[in-house]
Scaffold this motif. Structure first.
Motif, mmCIF file in Angstrom:
data_model
loop_
_atom_site.group_PDB
_atom_site.id
_atom_site.type_symbol
_atom_site.label_atom_id
_atom_site.label_comp_id
_atom_site.label_asym_id
_atom_site.label_seq_id
_atom_site.Cartn_x
_atom_site.Cartn_y
_atom_site.Cartn_z
ATOM 1 N N PHE A 166 -112.703 95.491 -15.995
ATOM 2 C CA PHE A 166 -114.174 95.717 -15.518
ATOM 3 C C PHE A 166 -114.543 94.469 -14.462
ATOM 4 N N ALA A 167 -115.176 94.571 -13.478
ATOM 5 C CA ALA A 167 -115.419 93.519 -12.546
ATOM 6 C C ALA A 167 -117.131 94.020 -11.893
ATOM 7 N N ASP A 168 -117.531 93.018 -11.487
ATOM 8 C CA ASP A 168 -118.843 92.976 -10.754
ATOM 9 C C ASP A 168 -118.530 93.622 -9.313
ATOM 10 N N ALA A 169 -119.368 93.565 -8.350
ATOM 11 C CA ALA A 169 -119.046 94.108 -7.060
ATOM 12 C C ALA A 169 -118.472 93.044 -6.292
ATOM 13 N N ALA A 170 -118.296 92.017 -6.655
ATOM 14 C CA ALA A 170 -117.769 90.779 -5.911
ATOM 15 C C ALA A 170 -116.132 90.592 -6.525
ATOM 16 N N GLY A 171 -115.935 91.522 -7.445
ATOM 17 C CA GLY A 171 -114.526 91.525 -7.740
ATOM 18 C C GLY A 171 -114.329 90.442 -9.112
ATOM 19 N N LYS A 172 -115.421 89.702 -9.516
ATOM 20 C CA LYS A 172 -115.410 89.017 -10.673
ATOM 21 C C LYS A 172 -115.242 89.717 -11.844
ATOM 22 N N PRO A 173 -114.307 89.264 -12.876
ATOM 23 C CA PRO A 173 -114.402 89.745 -14.080
ATOM 24 C C PRO A 173 -115.505 89.671 -15.068
ATOM 25 N N ILE A 174 -115.827 91.085 -15.619
ATOM 26 C CA ILE A 174 -116.929 90.728 -16.334
ATOM 27 C C ILE A 174 -116.723 91.681 -17.726
ATOM 28 N N ARG A 175 -117.545 91.354 -18.807
ATOM 29 C CA ARG A 175 -117.183 92.309 -19.925
ATOM 30 C C ARG A 175 -117.935 93.460 -19.840
ATOM 31 N N PRO A 176 -117.586 94.424 -20.449
ATOM 32 C CA PRO A 176 -117.881 95.946 -20.153
ATOM 33 C C PRO A 176 -119.573 95.732 -20.862
ATOM 34 N N PRO A 177 -120.457 96.445 -20.013
ATOM 35 C CA PRO A 177 -122.027 96.384 -20.540
ATOM 36 C C PRO A 177 -121.958 97.178 -21.655
ATOM 37 N N ALA A 178 -123.308 96.711 -22.279
ATOM 38 C CA ALA A 178 -123.583 97.416 -23.595
ATOM 39 C C ALA A 178 -123.740 98.975 -23.491
ATOM 40 N N TRP A 179 -124.590 99.195 -22.248
ATOM 41 C CA TRP A 179 -124.845 100.632 -22.012
ATOM 42 C C TRP A 179 -123.560 101.690 -21.923
#
Length: 142
Positions: free
Chosen positions: A115-128
């Motif tokens: 999972f990543a944001d638009a900049a390619g930075k790793p993120i946690r999967p959003p709650a939704w």
């Protein structure tokens, strides 16, 4: 976590075959993508475009393929995609492609996506996203 699966039917196009008359090996990953895209649409009610519009991207971080048999022009294939969370921030799609007539295996494997944001930075999967996955039957481990 309970995996959630979907079956998509694809017909081998002439442009997907090689000089030997069978599908060209790189097409398998494209077929995996077709299965993944339809899995998202059918099981989560969410297109890839909508996912990305919400700022969530699923870059490929791992792929594995096992070629099991051939597929020729105009063969009808069943692409079975099974998806589940893989850890806290990765999503894995297991795929089995087989001949619709007779069920002979063609290729199997998996892809793993972070999972990543638009900049390619790793993120946690959003709650939704986790809520949609749980509603589809794949309870979240988070």
């Amino acid at each position: 976590m309970n995996p959630v699966h979907d079956v998509l039917q694809l017909r081998v196009r002439y442009s997907e075959t090689d000089q030997m008359g069978t599908f060209y090996n790189s097409r398998a990953l494209e077929w995996f993508e077709c299965g993944r895209t339809e899995w998202m649409r059918r099981q989560l009610g969410l297109s890839y475009a909508e996912l990305e519009a919400r700022g969530v991207f699923l870059p490929l971080v791992e792929a594995h393929l096992e070629f099991q048999g051939g597929a020729r022009y105009d063969d009808l294939l069943d692409v079975t995609s099974t998806a589940a969370m893989s850890g806290r921030a990765r999503f894995r799609f297991d795929v089995q492609i087989q001949q619709n007539a007779g069920g002979n295996p063609v290729v199997r494997g998996y892809t793993v996506h972070a999972f990543a944001d638009a900049a390619g930075k790793p993120i946690r999967p959003p709650a939704w996203f986790l809520d949609l996955l749980e509603k589809a039957g794949g309870k979240s481990p988070v």
